[in-house]
Write an enzyme that holds these catalytic residues in place. Structure first.
Site, PDB file in Angstrom:
ATOM      1  N   ASP A   1      40.428  36.939  41.263  1.00 49.73           N
ATOM      2  CA  ASP A   1      39.676  38.150  40.937  1.00 49.73           C
ATOM      3  C   ASP A   1      38.458  38.229  41.857  1.00 49.73           C
ATOM      4  O   ASP A   1      38.163  37.294  42.594  1.00 49.73           O
ATOM      5  CB  ASP A   1      39.276  38.169  39.465  1.00 49.73           C
ATOM      6  CG  ASP A   1      38.394  36.999  39.075  1.00 49.73           C
ATOM      7  OD1 ASP A   1      37.867  36.330  39.983  1.00 49.73           O
ATOM      8  OD2 ASP A   1      38.233  36.747  37.877  1.00 49.73           O
TER       9      ASP A   1
ATOM     10  N   ASP B   1      47.884  39.413  33.534  1.00 48.60           N
ATOM     11  CA  ASP B   1      47.193  38.145  33.300  1.00 48.60           C
ATOM     12  C   ASP B   1      46.389  38.290  32.028  1.00 48.60           C
ATOM     13  O   ASP B   1      45.994  39.398  31.649  1.00 48.60           O
ATOM     14  CB  ASP B   1      46.258  37.781  34.457  1.00 48.60           C
ATOM     15  CG  ASP B   1      44.917  38.503  34.344  1.00 48.60           C
ATOM     16  OD1 ASP B   1      43.935  37.858  33.922  1.00 48.60           O
ATOM     17  OD2 ASP B   1      44.843  39.713  34.642  1.00 48.60           O
TER      18      ASP B   1
END
Length: 390
Positions: free
Chosen positions: A92, A272
């Protein structure tokens, strides 16, 4: 590098089956990606992840920047060598973690000024810095720096004007992220992130601007941030299938097993969430027939495994034969209840393995149903079984 190929589609929904080729391997989609915040999926060895079918995992840019730092990462040639994982990794951007710091950070057009939660040092995260960190990590999929639009702040629901301001900043940061990614010559793939809060018109504007920038893949961000479930499902139904059909679509931070199957139906390829690992440590286990609370007293003398249909190490032992198929190699609910009550570390290790296996196996079953042209029937059966209860 990124190559995405669609192998099958479902005629009754937006679901599709594909393969995603990245620098460290091929990923079969739809896929769930276990979260490895600090360079590890909590309590699980890389070998166990491979054995349960994990094809790609997450790393957290912000936390790995804080500890162990980029010098250490660089000395190992990136995150793969550091954590001994030879398959793809997605990182991320660090935006969500910086946003989560609340009063410890200040967001400007240039980036985010904040105090390190580790030692209090004054730090600065910008789109350029995020790209530099992720390039050092050498993750297969890099996420643009975005501002996560909150659902509410101190009880005040984010207005459309506030959501627009946030979305437009994320859009400008997408341009800067892409420019820096290309300047660095990063050989991996950069995804843009659709924002806009709970406002569909803003989501559409964000989507169109990012598609114009021609990213290799796209994510839907800013969901599962405190909004009611029906509003999250509304955005899920609106945004993913409107993204380019020939590129992978990633729904960030979602969610329950039901959310995953619904997300697939809405055209999502990648998911996720910390839910399977976090819930495992807190005694909530996912099974084919609903959620099981291992801390309940009724499990104290229960000889059954967590899920009689499951082939994970916790339920079926090293033989991998489920109880339903005659195996008796796993651990009982009574034993796992006992480990939890005693605070033994083996307890959350086994329950984490089970929950991750459940999520990964669910996605395998989804892929098989799509391959067979039976996703609609699978979806109905899944809902009925989960609603039955354990």
């Amino acid at each position: 590098m990124l190559k995405f190929e669609i192998l099958a589609t479902d005629t009754s929904s937006h679901a599709r089956r594909g393969t995603l080729t990245l620098n460290h391997g091929v990923v079969q989609t739809p896929i769930f990606m276990p979260v490895g915040t600090y360079g590890t999926v909590k309590g699980v060895m890389p070998r166990s992840l491979r054995e349960m079918g994990a094809q790609i995992i997450l790393g957290n840019t912000f936390h790995l920047w804080m500890r162990p730092g980029l010098d250490v990462m660089q000395s190992f040639g990136g995150l793969h060598g550091f954590e001994q994982w030879d398959k793809p990794i997605l990182t991320d951007s660090g935006g969500f973690q910086v946003w989560s710091l609340g009063s410890m950070r200040k967001i400007t057009e240039e980036g985010v000024h904040f105090a390190s939660p580790v030692n209090g040092d004054k730090l600065f995260m910008s789109p350029e810095v995020s790209m530099q960190i992720q390039t050092t990590l050498n993750s297969d999929i890099v996420m643009q720096l975005d501002e996560c639009t909150p659902y509410e702040t101190n009880g005040h629901k984010t207005t459309e004007a506030e959501a627009r301001k946030s979305m437009e900043m994320s859009r400008r940061w997408a341009v800067r992220s892409k420019n820096e990614f290309e300047r660095l010559g990063n050989p991996n793939a950069l995804f843009g992130i659709v924002q806009g809060g709970m406002y569909k018109n803003l989501r559409q504007e964000s989507l169109e601007a990012l598609v114009e920038m021609d990213f290799p893949g796209y994510a839907v961000g800013g969901v599962s941030v405190g909004e009611p479930k029906d509003e999250m499902l509304d955005i899920m139904a609106h945004t993913p299938h409107r993204l380019p059909a020939h590129k992978p679509r990633y729904l960030m931070g979602v969610g329950t097993p039901e959310d995953l199957v619904e997300g697939v139906a809405q055209g999502v390829d990648m998911f996720d969430c910390v839910m399977p690992t976090r819930n495992a440590r807190n005694g909530t286990l996912f099974t084919r027939y609903g959620d099981l609370k291992i801390r309940n007293a009724r499990h104290k003398t229960d000889h059954q495994p967590l899920d009689p249909s499951c082939t994970c190490h916790a339920c079926a032992g090293t033989e991998g034969v489920s109880w339903n198929d005659g195996g008796r190699g796993g651990f009982s609910r009574a034993y796992l209840h006992h480990l939890d009550r005693c605070g033994e570390m083996l307890g959350p290790m086994l329950t984490t393995i089970h929950n991750l296996h459940y999520y990964l196996n669910l996605m395998r079953e989804v892929r098989e149903a799509l391959d067979a042209g039976q996703f609609g029937a699978f979806r109905a059966r899944f809902k009925a079984e989960r609603a039955r209860g354990v």
